[in-house]
Design a protein around this motif. Structure first.
Motif, PDB file in Angstrom:
ATOM      1  N   PRO A 159       0.834  -1.489   0.103  1.00 32.09           N
ATOM      2  CA  PRO A 159      -0.064  -0.143   0.085  1.00 32.09           C
ATOM      3  C   PRO A 159       0.710   1.327   0.024  1.00 32.09           C
ATOM      4  N   GLY A 160       2.198   1.041   0.216  1.00 33.94           N
ATOM      5  CA  GLY A 160       2.952   2.552   0.362  1.00 33.94           C
ATOM      6  C   GLY A 160       2.880   3.015   1.839  1.00 33.94           C
ATOM      7  N   THR A 161       3.624   3.827   2.116  1.00 33.25           N
ATOM      8  CA  THR A 161       3.744   4.590   3.359  1.00 33.25           C
ATOM      9  C   THR A 161       2.459   5.530   3.745  1.00 33.25           C
ATOM     10  N   GLY A 162       2.252   5.713   4.947  1.00 37.65           N
ATOM     11  CA  GLY A 162       1.321   6.821   5.335  1.00 37.65           C
ATOM     12  C   GLY A 162      -0.148   6.462   4.565  1.00 37.65           C
ATOM     13  N   SER A 163      -0.735   7.748   4.318  1.00 33.38           N
ATOM     14  CA  SER A 163      -1.932   7.500   3.788  1.00 33.38           C
ATOM     15  C   SER A 163      -2.178   7.241   2.130  1.00 33.38           C
ATOM     16  N   ASN A 164      -1.168   6.687   1.913  1.00 31.89           N
ATOM     17  CA  ASN A 164      -0.931   6.594   0.209  1.00 31.89           C
ATOM     18  C   ASN A 164      -2.180   5.787  -0.085  1.00 31.89           C
ATOM     19  N   ASP A 165      -3.024   6.191  -1.268  1.00 32.45           N
ATOM     20  CA  ASP A 165      -4.099   5.559  -1.692  1.00 32.45           C
ATOM     21  C   ASP A 165      -3.803   4.918  -3.174  1.00 32.45           C
ATOM     22  N   SER A 166      -3.204   3.659  -2.929  1.00 30.45           N
ATOM     23  CA  SER A 166      -2.595   2.828  -3.957  1.00 30.45           C
ATOM     24  C   SER A 166      -3.806   2.532  -4.884  1.00 30.45           C
ATOM     25  N   PRO A 167      -3.682   2.512  -6.006  1.00 32.31           N
ATOM     26  CA  PRO A 167      -4.562   2.181  -7.270  1.00 32.31           C
ATOM     27  C   PRO A 167      -4.610   0.707  -7.318  1.00 32.31           C
ATOM     28  N   LEU A 168      -3.339   0.086  -6.937  1.00 33.32           N
ATOM     29  CA  LEU A 168      -3.383  -1.414  -6.804  1.00 33.32           C
ATOM     30  C   LEU A 168      -4.462  -2.146  -6.252  1.00 33.32           C
ATOM     31  N   GLN A 169      -5.357  -1.353  -5.314  1.00 35.36           N
ATOM     32  CA  GLN A 169      -6.079  -1.964  -4.371  1.00 35.36           C
ATOM     33  C   GLN A 169      -7.446  -2.329  -5.232  1.00 35.36           C
ATOM     34  N   TYR A 170      -7.433  -1.775  -6.533  1.00 28.56           N
ATOM     35  CA  TYR A 170      -8.756  -1.727  -7.354  1.00 28.56           C
ATOM     36  C   TYR A 170      -8.251  -2.563  -8.622  1.00 28.56           C
ATOM     37  N   PRO A 171      -8.446  -3.776  -8.600  1.00 32.45           N
ATOM     38  CA  PRO A 171      -8.138  -4.851  -9.605  1.00 32.45           C
ATOM     39  C   PRO A 171      -8.445  -4.424 -11.126  1.00 32.45           C
ATOM     40  N   SER A 172      -9.579  -3.941 -11.304  1.00 30.57           N
ATOM     41  CA  SER A 172     -10.019  -3.282 -12.639  1.00 30.57           C
ATOM     42  C   SER A 172      -9.145  -2.225 -13.248  1.00 30.57           C
ATOM     43  N   LEU A 173      -8.363  -1.475 -12.590  1.00 27.94           N
ATOM     44  CA  LEU A 173      -7.704  -0.469 -13.317  1.00 27.94           C
ATOM     45  C   LEU A 173      -6.250  -1.133 -13.948  1.00 27.94           C
ATOM     46  N   THR A 174      -6.053  -0.015 -14.974  1.00 23.10           N
ATOM     47  CA  THR A 174      -4.832  -0.400 -15.882  1.00 23.10           C
ATOM     48  C   THR A 174      -4.051   0.923 -15.818  1.00 23.10           C
ATOM     49  N   PHE A 175      -2.701   0.734 -16.022  1.00 20.35           N
ATOM     50  CA  PHE A 175      -1.739   1.866 -15.810  1.00 20.35           C
ATOM     51  C   PHE A 175      -0.912   2.213 -17.055  1.00 20.35           C
ATOM     52  N   ASN A 176      -0.639   3.524 -17.121  1.00 22.19           N
ATOM     53  CA  ASN A 176       0.179   3.958 -18.223  1.00 22.19           C
ATOM     54  C   ASN A 176       1.517   4.741 -17.898  1.00 22.19           C
ATOM     55  N   TRP A 177       2.767   4.339 -18.341  1.00 24.88           N
ATOM     56  CA  TRP A 177       3.961   4.994 -17.779  1.00 24.88           C
ATOM     57  C   TRP A 177       4.392   5.924 -18.983  1.00 24.88           C
ATOM     58  N   TYR A 178       4.941   7.046 -18.046  1.00 26.97           N
ATOM     59  CA  TYR A 178       5.449   8.084 -19.257  1.00 26.97           C
ATOM     60  C   TYR A 178       6.751   8.497 -18.946  1.00 26.97           C
ATOM     61  N   ARG A 179       7.648   9.042 -19.744  1.00 29.91           N
ATOM     62  CA  ARG A 179       9.008   9.666 -19.864  1.00 29.91           C
ATOM     63  C   ARG A 179       8.908  11.031 -19.924  1.00 29.91           C
ATOM     64  N   GLU A 180       9.121  12.017 -18.973  1.00 25.80           N
ATOM     65  CA  GLU A 180       9.275  13.275 -19.164  1.00 25.80           C
ATOM     66  C   GLU A 180      10.116  13.781 -20.290  1.00 25.80           C
ATOM     67  N   THR A 181       9.616  14.736 -21.392  1.00 23.57           N
ATOM     68  CA  THR A 181      10.406  15.369 -22.244  1.00 23.57           C
ATOM     69  C   THR A 181      10.807  16.646 -21.855  1.00 23.57           C
ATOM     70  N   SER A 182       9.975  17.389 -21.142  1.00 16.20           N
ATOM     71  CA  SER A 182      10.274  18.657 -20.676  1.00 16.20           C
ATOM     72  C   SER A 182       9.512  18.940 -19.609  1.00 16.20           C
ATOM     73  N   PRO A 183       9.733  19.881 -18.937  1.00 13.96           N
ATOM     74  CA  PRO A 183       8.973  20.288 -17.482  1.00 13.96           C
ATOM     75  C   PRO A 183       7.370  19.968 -17.857  1.00 13.96           C
ATOM     76  N   THR A 184       7.135  20.257 -19.048  1.00 15.30           N
ATOM     77  CA  THR A 184       5.485  20.306 -19.274  1.00 15.30           C
ATOM     78  C   THR A 184       5.046  19.157 -20.248  1.00 15.30           C
ATOM     79  N   THR A 185       5.964  18.227 -20.855  1.00 15.30           N
ATOM     80  CA  THR A 185       5.584  17.453 -22.080  1.00 15.30           C
ATOM     81  C   THR A 185       6.127  15.846 -21.705  1.00 15.30           C
ATOM     82  N   SER A 186       5.487  15.167 -22.051  1.00 14.95           N
ATOM     83  CA  SER A 186       5.947  13.670 -21.730  1.00 14.95           C
ATOM     84  C   SER A 186       5.410  12.777 -22.927  1.00 14.95           C
ATOM     85  N   VAL A 187       6.235  11.742 -23.120  1.00  9.50           N
ATOM     86  CA  VAL A 187       5.907  10.499 -23.972  1.00  9.50           C
ATOM     87  C   VAL A 187       5.342   9.029 -23.497  1.00  9.50           C
TER      88      VAL A 187
END
Length: 475
Positions: A159-187
């Motif tokens: 669950p992580g530390t403290g009050s972290n609301d881990s989305p892994l608690q909800y099996p129906s969810l999926t996730f997308n990872w990104y890499r920053e290309t600038s302070p305001t953009t990502s791929v």
């Protein structure tokens, strides 16, 4: 007879026509459906004709397709009461199931009496944002490193530390990872619960709610390729500075094959895990073996609690007629003091000093009332001085009259002198053995099976001098 048949056929044909309705394509009252636990109501309008074709028991149903727009396994999201909708056009409201997630949903309207089905609506994006708050990855450690030819694994904390609301608690969810290309953009990089990073950069992950905006995203982690002198980072679970009154903080660093923690430059024995728990300020560092290379991390850990001291010993002796002054020194902000005797608060004692006039077990609690709310406490005991006798008595009378009730020996043999005191019965049974004699034997009532029973003592001092003798107990 032929004319009667024709009349019956015409009547049946007219009744069949009246028992049919046509439902037009439904119109959506929204462009996309981004539902959440606090909002989940969507409107759809439709028309039907003829109005007179409805049975009094008719119900209108709203069906939701799957994420691809197929109604093969449609979900009923609303059913009207019987006879509730009689006028065209009509409006119905529905809510999304909590597992909804996709860009090509559709709805359609069905009636029950008579049975009819509308064309499908235009497609729309629909997501139920069951988790819509920021969450953590990499245990909030801001950096990571991998060896040349290797990778670094980023994971969503659960669950992580403290009050972290881990989305892994909800099996129906999926996730997308990104890499920053600038302070305001990502791929976009990849989908999944984890990401094996093989390219230096700053990474984060978002819950896949498609075109719906959300607050379900992670912290950023900067990954580098480890080289000689490469540095990672250390996270403190209670922050830095941390409030020592909240307890110990957990220091954590990136994962590796092995770890060694140091405090102020000195290796901490046994501290070889990815985490280290401490309640002491100082400079902490860790060496992380990544397999084909080594990286290091450091943190100057500070606490914003306070320190205190007391000028009396844990155990104190109070002579008859004397008092003992106990003083507290502290750097607490707006301190408050509470003094206790035998676990009962002393109402009048609210200062940093207290004059002890009676024996017992004392406690003082120092509370810091501003900033980091925390407390320190000290315990100390006050006992009566041992009677100052010069000879070892050979006769006692434990009858409760307050005179010669216990075996009182000279002070050079009692508690604090590390002298061993052994008392044996006349049958050789050991009834007392201690190096902390309190001049209090016998503590329990003696069963007088014999008249004036005799006991024997052996006193052995720290320098191995021995005293032996007998003790006669009389009523």
């Amino acid at each position: 007879m032929r004319n009667f048949t024709i009349i019956v056929l015409i009547f049946s044909f007219t009744k069949t026509i009246n028992a049919q309705i046509v439902i037009a394509k439904p119109n959506l009252g929204f462009t996309q459906a981004c539902a959440s636990p606090t909002f989940n109501t969507y409107n759809v309008t439709f028309s039907f004709s003829p109005e007179a074709g409805l049975s009094a028991t008719n119900q209108f149903i709203v069906e939701l397709s799957d994420a691809s727009g197929s109604f093969t396994n449609a979900t009923t999201v609303f059913t009207s009461p019987q006879g509730a909708v009689t006028v065209s056009p009509a409006a119905l409201s529905f809510s999304l199931p909590t597992t909804t997630a996709g860009e090509a949903y559709k709805v359609r309207i069905k009636s029950t009496a008579p049975v009819a089905t509308s064309p499908t609506s235009s497609e729309f994006a629909a997501y139920y944002k069951i988790q819509d708050t920021p969450f953590t990855i990499n245990n909030l450690i801001e950096t990571g490193a991998y060896c040349l030819g290797g990778s670094y694994l980023l994971t969503i904390d659960n669950p992580g530390t403290g009050s972290n609301d881990s989305p892994l608690q909800y099996p129906s969810l999926t996730f997308n990872w990104y890499r920053e290309t600038s302070p305001t953009t990502s791929v976009f990089v990849a989908s999944g619960n984890t990401l094996a990073v093989t390219e230096a950069g700053t990474y984060f992950v978002e819950t896949n709610y498609g075109s719906c905006t959300s607050n379900s995203f992670s912290n950023r982690v900067t990954i580098s390729q480890a080289s000689s002198g490469a540095m990672s980072s250390i996270n403190s679970s209670l922050g830095n500075p941390y409030c020592s009154g909240e307890g110990s903080t957990t220091l954590s660093t990136i994962n590796g094959d092995s770890h060694q923690w140091f405090k102020d430059g000195t290796a901490i024995s046994g501290a070889t895990n990815q985490t280290y728990i401490t309640n002491e300020a100082g400079t902490y560092s860790v060496t992380i073996d990544l397999g084909n290379c080594v990286t290091n991390a450091t943190i100057d850990l500070e606490n914003n609690g306070f320190t205190s001291s007391i000028d009396v010993s844990d155990t104190n002796v109070l002579n008859e007629g004397d008092t003992l002054m106990a003083n507290i020194t502290t750097d607490a902000t707006n301190p408050e003091f509470e003094w206790y005797l035998n676990d009962v608060i002393i109402p009048s004692a609210t200062g940093s000093s207290y004059e002890v006039t009676q024996t017992g077990n004392y406690k003082v609690v120092i509370n810091q009332t501003s900033g980091c709310i925390s407390s320190n406490e000290f315990l100390f005991a006050v006992t009566e001085a041992f009677p100052n006798v010069t000879n070892i008595p050979n006769l006692i009378s434990p009858n409760g009259d307050g005179i010669n009730d216990t075996w009182v020996i000279p002070q050079q043999y009692v508690a604090g002198t590390n002298t061993e005191v052994i008392i044996l019965s006349s049958q050789g049974k050991m009834v007392l053995k201690t190096t902390d004699y309190q001049n209090n034997w016998p503590e329990n009532q003696i069963d007088f099976k014999d008249i004036n029973p005799v006991y024997y003592y052996i006193i052995t001092t720290q320098n191995n001098q021995t005293k032996k003798g007998s003790i006669t107990v009389v009523k």
